[in-house]
Scaffold this motif. Structure first.
Motif, PDB file in Angstrom:
ATOM      1  N   GLN A   1     -30.419  25.220 -34.660  1.00  0.00           N
ATOM      2  CA  GLN A   1     -31.136  24.648 -33.531  1.00  0.00           C
ATOM      3  C   GLN A   1     -32.091  23.572 -34.043  1.00  0.00           C
ATOM      4  N   VAL A   2     -32.055  22.436 -33.379  1.00  0.00           N
ATOM      5  CA  VAL A   2     -32.899  21.322 -33.800  1.00  0.00           C
ATOM      6  C   VAL A   2     -34.354  21.621 -33.474  1.00  0.00           C
ATOM      7  N   GLN A   3     -35.212  21.403 -34.444  1.00  0.00           N
ATOM      8  CA  GLN A   3     -36.647  21.539 -34.224  1.00  0.00           C
ATOM      9  C   GLN A   3     -37.322  20.199 -34.446  1.00  0.00           C
ATOM     10  N   LEU A   4     -38.217  19.867 -33.551  1.00  0.00           N
ATOM     11  CA  LEU A   4     -38.969  18.622 -33.621  1.00  0.00           C
ATOM     12  C   LEU A   4     -40.435  18.955 -33.844  1.00  0.00           C
ATOM     13  N   VAL A   5     -41.040  18.252 -34.792  1.00  0.00           N
ATOM     14  CA  VAL A   5     -42.437  18.522 -35.123  1.00  0.00           C
ATOM     15  C   VAL A   5     -43.214  17.210 -35.095  1.00  0.00           C
ATOM     16  N   GLU A   6     -44.218  17.167 -34.230  1.00  0.00           N
ATOM     17  CA  GLU A   6     -45.073  15.999 -34.112  1.00  0.00           C
ATOM     18  C   GLU A   6     -46.409  16.273 -34.806  1.00  0.00           C
ATOM     19  N   SER A   7     -47.001  15.222 -35.343  1.00  0.00           N
ATOM     20  CA  SER A   7     -48.302  15.360 -35.993  1.00  0.00           C
ATOM     21  C   SER A   7     -49.037  14.033 -35.942  1.00  0.00           C
ATOM     22  N   GLY A   8     -50.320  14.067 -36.279  1.00  0.00           N
ATOM     23  CA  GLY A   8     -51.110  12.855 -36.369  1.00  0.00           C
ATOM     24  C   GLY A   8     -52.068  12.628 -35.221  1.00  0.00           C
ATOM     25  N   GLY A   9     -51.977  13.441 -34.182  1.00  0.00           N
ATOM     26  CA  GLY A   9     -52.887  13.280 -33.069  1.00  0.00           C
ATOM     27  C   GLY A   9     -54.317  13.599 -33.466  1.00  0.00           C
ATOM     28  N   ASP A  10     -55.252  12.957 -32.772  1.00  0.00           N
ATOM     29  CA  ASP A  10     -56.660  13.136 -33.130  1.00  0.00           C
ATOM     30  C   ASP A  10     -57.526  12.571 -32.018  1.00  0.00           C
ATOM     31  N   LEU A  11     -58.840  12.671 -32.230  1.00  0.00           N
ATOM     32  CA  LEU A  11     -59.797  12.009 -31.357  1.00  0.00           C
ATOM     33  C   LEU A  11     -59.938  10.562 -31.826  1.00  0.00           C
ATOM     34  N   ALA A  12     -60.101   9.652 -30.879  1.00  0.00           N
ATOM     35  CA  ALA A  12     -60.293   8.249 -31.219  1.00  0.00           C
ATOM     36  C   ALA A  12     -61.151   7.593 -30.152  1.00  0.00           C
TER      37      ALA A  12
ATOM     38  N   LEU B   1     -32.492  14.936 -25.567  1.00  0.00           N
ATOM     39  CA  LEU B   1     -31.325  15.726 -25.950  1.00  0.00           C
ATOM     40  C   LEU B   1     -31.648  17.147 -26.401  1.00  0.00           C
ATOM     41  N   TYR B   2     -32.830  17.382 -26.900  1.00  0.00           N
ATOM     42  CA  TYR B   2     -33.147  18.677 -27.500  1.00  0.00           C
ATOM     43  C   TYR B   2     -34.388  19.287 -26.870  1.00  0.00           C
ATOM     44  N   SER B   3     -34.632  20.546 -27.226  1.00  0.00           N
ATOM     45  CA  SER B   3     -35.826  21.227 -26.743  1.00  0.00           C
ATOM     46  C   SER B   3     -37.068  20.544 -27.308  1.00  0.00           C
ATOM     47  N   TRP B   4     -38.131  20.614 -26.554  1.00  0.00           N
ATOM     48  CA  TRP B   4     -39.354  19.946 -26.959  1.00  0.00           C
ATOM     49  C   TRP B   4     -40.092  20.716 -28.052  1.00  0.00           C
ATOM     50  N   GLY B   5     -40.768  19.960 -28.920  1.00  0.00           N
ATOM     51  CA  GLY B   5     -41.682  20.563 -29.859  1.00  0.00           C
ATOM     52  C   GLY B   5     -43.020  20.822 -29.190  1.00  0.00           C
ATOM     53  N   GLN B   6     -44.028  21.116 -29.999  1.00  0.00           N
ATOM     54  CA  GLN B   6     -45.340  21.437 -29.449  1.00  0.00           C
ATOM     55  C   GLN B   6     -46.151  20.200 -29.107  1.00  0.00           C
TER      56      GLN B   6
ATOM     57  N   MET C   1     -37.551  15.786 -37.745  1.00  0.00           N
ATOM     58  CA  MET C   1     -36.475  16.555 -37.127  1.00  0.00           C
ATOM     59  C   MET C   1     -35.889  17.469 -38.182  1.00  0.00           C
ATOM     60  N   SER C   2     -35.577  18.699 -37.786  1.00  0.00           N
ATOM     61  CA  SER C   2     -35.158  19.697 -38.760  1.00  0.00           C
ATOM     62  C   SER C   2     -33.771  19.472 -39.326  1.00  0.00           C
ATOM     63  N   GLU C   3     -32.932  18.801 -38.576  1.00  0.00           N
ATOM     64  CA  GLU C   3     -31.551  18.646 -38.991  1.00  0.00           C
ATOM     65  C   GLU C   3     -31.327  17.293 -39.648  1.00  0.00           C
ATOM     66  N   SER C   4     -30.253  17.195 -40.409  1.00  0.00           N
ATOM     67  CA  SER C   4     -29.939  15.955 -41.106  1.00  0.00           C
ATOM     68  C   SER C   4     -29.288  14.925 -40.207  1.00  0.00           C
ATOM     69  N   ILE C   5     -29.256  15.212 -38.898  1.00  0.00           N
ATOM     70  CA  ILE C   5     -28.653  14.277 -37.958  1.00  0.00           C
ATOM     71  C   ILE C   5     -29.625  13.210 -37.500  1.00  0.00           C
ATOM     72  N   PHE C   6     -30.858  13.254 -37.997  1.00  0.00           N
ATOM     73  CA  PHE C   6     -31.894  12.328 -37.528  1.00  0.00           C
ATOM     74  C   PHE C   6     -31.413  10.885 -37.565  1.00  0.00           C
ATOM     75  N   ARG C   7     -30.804  10.503 -38.686  1.00  0.00           N
ATOM     76  CA  ARG C   7     -30.468   9.092 -38.882  1.00  0.00           C
ATOM     77  C   ARG C   7     -29.392   8.601 -37.913  1.00  0.00           C
ATOM     78  N   TYR C   8     -28.728   9.496 -37.232  1.00  0.00           N
ATOM     79  CA  TYR C   8     -27.661   9.108 -36.308  1.00  0.00           C
ATOM     80  C   TYR C   8     -28.137   9.028 -34.864  1.00  0.00           C
ATOM     81  N   ASN C   9     -29.371   9.407 -34.619  1.00  0.00           N
ATOM     82  CA  ASN C   9     -29.890   9.506 -33.263  1.00  0.00           C
ATOM     83  C   ASN C   9     -30.821   8.376 -32.874  1.00  0.00           C
ATOM     84  N   THR C  10     -30.657   7.900 -31.642  1.00  0.00           N
ATOM     85  CA  THR C  10     -31.703   7.107 -31.019  1.00  0.00           C
ATOM     86  C   THR C  10     -32.860   8.061 -30.756  1.00  0.00           C
ATOM     87  N   MET C  11     -34.054   7.638 -31.094  1.00  0.00           N
ATOM     88  CA  MET C  11     -35.224   8.507 -30.973  1.00  0.00           C
ATOM     89  C   MET C  11     -36.231   7.910 -29.993  1.00  0.00           C
TER      90      MET C  11
END
Length: 123
Positions: free
Chosen positions: A1-12, A110-115, A24-34
């Motif tokens: 199952q593909v897992q997506l992980v976002e980071s870098g958010g902060d106060l500004a 295409l995939y389930s959302w990360g946090q 993205m957890s899978e090696s298919i990242f390079r084949y996907n429009t993101m």
């Protein structure tokens, strides 16, 4: 199952900058429009920007055009969103996902959302 992980958010502060990352957890990242999406409290999730697999074509919502820059590093299976000239209305949880089209009006996730990662812009 593909897992997506976002980071870098902060106060500004308004006018400030942040850089978000997405992996993205899978090696298919390079084949996907993101894409990057965002969801402000009480609002629907909004598509912010898309980038083709080769990184050559990008599209932006009018609300962020000229301020945000989407990019990717396929060697690292990572996508970025550079947020410049931040405004209070940019406050939202930011999400990434693979999508079926780089054209904003046809783009569907295409995939389930990360946090997501929280961006808060305050005076």
């Amino acid at each position: 199952q593909v897992q997506l992980v976002e980071s870098g958010g902060d106060l500004a502060q308004p006018g400030g900058s942040l850089r978000l990352s997405c992996t993205m957890s899978e090696s298919i990242f390079r084949y996907n429009t993101m894409a990057w999406y965002r969801q402000a409290p009480g609002n629907q999730r909004e598509l912010v920007a898309t980038i083709t697999p080769d990184g050559r074509t990008t599209n932006y919502a009018d609300s962020v055009k000229g301020r945000f820059t989407i990019s990717r590093d396929n060697a690292k299976d990572t996508m970025y969103l550079q947020l410049n000239s931040l405004k209070p209305e940019d406050t939202a949880v930011y999400y990434c996902n693979a999508v079926n089209s780089y054209r904003l009006s046809f783009s569907k996730p295409l995939y389930s959302w990360g946090q997501g990662t929280q961006v808060t812009v305050f005076s």
